[in-house]
Design a protein around this motif. Structure first.
Motif, PDB file in Angstrom:
ATOM      1  N   THR A  85       6.737 -29.386  42.459  1.00 42.89           N
ATOM      2  CA  THR A  85       6.142 -29.648  41.151  1.00 42.89           C
ATOM      3  C   THR A  85       6.341 -28.483  40.193  1.00 42.89           C
ATOM      4  O   THR A  85       6.545 -27.339  40.600  1.00 42.89           O
ATOM      5  N   ASN A  86       6.247 -28.802  38.919  1.00 44.47           N
ATOM      6  CA  ASN A  86       6.356 -27.807  37.863  1.00 44.47           C
ATOM      7  C   ASN A  86       5.448 -28.243  36.718  1.00 44.47           C
ATOM      8  O   ASN A  86       5.332 -29.447  36.439  1.00 44.47           O
ATOM      9  N   TYR A  87       4.771 -27.265  36.093  1.00 41.97           N
ATOM     10  CA  TYR A  87       3.805 -27.590  35.041  1.00 41.97           C
ATOM     11  C   TYR A  87       4.031 -26.726  33.813  1.00 41.97           C
ATOM     12  O   TYR A  87       4.445 -25.573  33.901  1.00 41.97           O
ATOM     13  N   ALA A  88       3.701 -27.295  32.663  1.00 42.43           N
ATOM     14  CA  ALA A  88       3.633 -26.502  31.445  1.00 42.43           C
ATOM     15  C   ALA A  88       2.477 -25.513  31.582  1.00 42.43           C
ATOM     16  O   ALA A  88       1.456 -25.828  32.210  1.00 42.43           O
ATOM     17  N   ASP A  89       2.623 -24.334  31.012  1.00 41.64           N
ATOM     18  CA  ASP A  89       1.588 -23.306  31.137  1.00 41.64           C
ATOM     19  C   ASP A  89       0.240 -23.810  30.627  1.00 41.64           C
ATOM     20  O   ASP A  89      -0.807 -23.442  31.168  1.00 41.64           O
ATOM     21  N   SER A  90       0.268 -24.648  29.614  1.00 42.49           N
ATOM     22  CA  SER A  90      -0.975 -25.098  28.985  1.00 42.49           C
ATOM     23  C   SER A  90      -1.814 -26.014  29.874  1.00 42.49           C
ATOM     24  O   SER A  90      -3.003 -26.220  29.594  1.00 42.49           O
ATOM     25  N   VAL A  91      -1.214 -26.554  30.932  1.00 42.73           N
ATOM     26  CA  VAL A  91      -1.963 -27.494  31.789  1.00 42.73           C
ATOM     27  C   VAL A  91      -2.109 -26.991  33.221  1.00 42.73           C
ATOM     28  O   VAL A  91      -2.770 -27.655  34.033  1.00 42.73           O
ATOM     29  N   LYS A  92      -1.534 -25.856  33.536  1.00 44.15           N
ATOM     30  CA  LYS A  92      -1.619 -25.328  34.903  1.00 44.15           C
ATOM     31  C   LYS A  92      -3.078 -25.119  35.302  1.00 44.15           C
ATOM     32  O   LYS A  92      -3.882 -24.586  34.538  1.00 44.15           O
ATOM     33  N   GLY A  93      -3.407 -25.586  36.504  1.00 41.89           N
ATOM     34  CA  GLY A  93      -4.764 -25.450  37.009  1.00 41.89           C
ATOM     35  C   GLY A  93      -5.689 -26.574  36.585  1.00 41.89           C
ATOM     36  O   GLY A  93      -6.804 -26.687  37.112  1.00 41.89           O
ATOM     37  N   ARG A  94      -5.243 -27.409  35.645  1.00 44.96           N
ATOM     38  CA  ARG A  94      -6.081 -28.534  35.181  1.00 44.96           C
ATOM     39  C   ARG A  94      -5.463 -29.888  35.512  1.00 44.96           C
ATOM     40  O   ARG A  94      -6.182 -30.851  35.791  1.00 44.96           O
ATOM     41  N   PHE A  95      -4.136 -29.970  35.449  1.00 43.04           N
ATOM     42  CA  PHE A  95      -3.438 -31.232  35.693  1.00 43.04           C
ATOM     43  C   PHE A  95      -2.716 -31.172  37.039  1.00 43.04           C
ATOM     44  O   PHE A  95      -2.227 -30.112  37.441  1.00 43.04           O
TER      45      PHE A  95
END
Length: 120
Positions: free
Chosen positions: A56-66
């Motif tokens: 998986t990979n996440y945008a910094d703005s959603v890391k830890g929430r999504f």
């Protein structure tokens, strides 16, 4: 072949929503699956992605929430969104690299989008 996104809606800040995107039709295999979002007046941007192997990979703005996940047996990708903020308000689009009968390569397909509105 189509991708059908669902699960959007109106939620208060701090709340949660779970988006789903089901792929249907003549699909041989699915490679990476992704969620994008587009807020009013802004460009569409990548929120999260997941490979066929589960990386998986996440945008910094959603890391830890999504959290993005997938069910390969159901050809479905999910996006669990927690601790939602007003700035998460956007139309969310699912996207997948599908191998369909005919071409010998995966082709990118898009879902129709589902609106997420987070009130303050």
């Amino acid at each position: 072949v189509q991708l059908q996104a669902s699960g959007g809606g109106l939620v208060q800040a701090g709340g949660s929503l779970r988006l789903s995107c089901a792929s249907s039709g003549s699909i041989v295999s699915i490679d990476s699956m992704r969620w994008y979002r587009q807020a009013p007046g802004k460009q569409r941007g990548l929120v999260a992605s997941i490979t066929n192997g589960g990386s998986t990979n996440y945008a910094d703005s959603v890391k830890g929430r999504f959290t993005i996940s997938r069910d390969n047996a159901k050809n479905t990708v999910y996006l669990q969104m927690n601790s939602l903020k007003p700035e998460d308000t956007a139309v969310y689009y699912c996207n997948a690299d599908l191998l369909v009968p005919g071409p010998a390569y995966h082709t990118e397909y898009w879902g129709q989008g589902t609106l997420v509105t987070v009130s303050s």
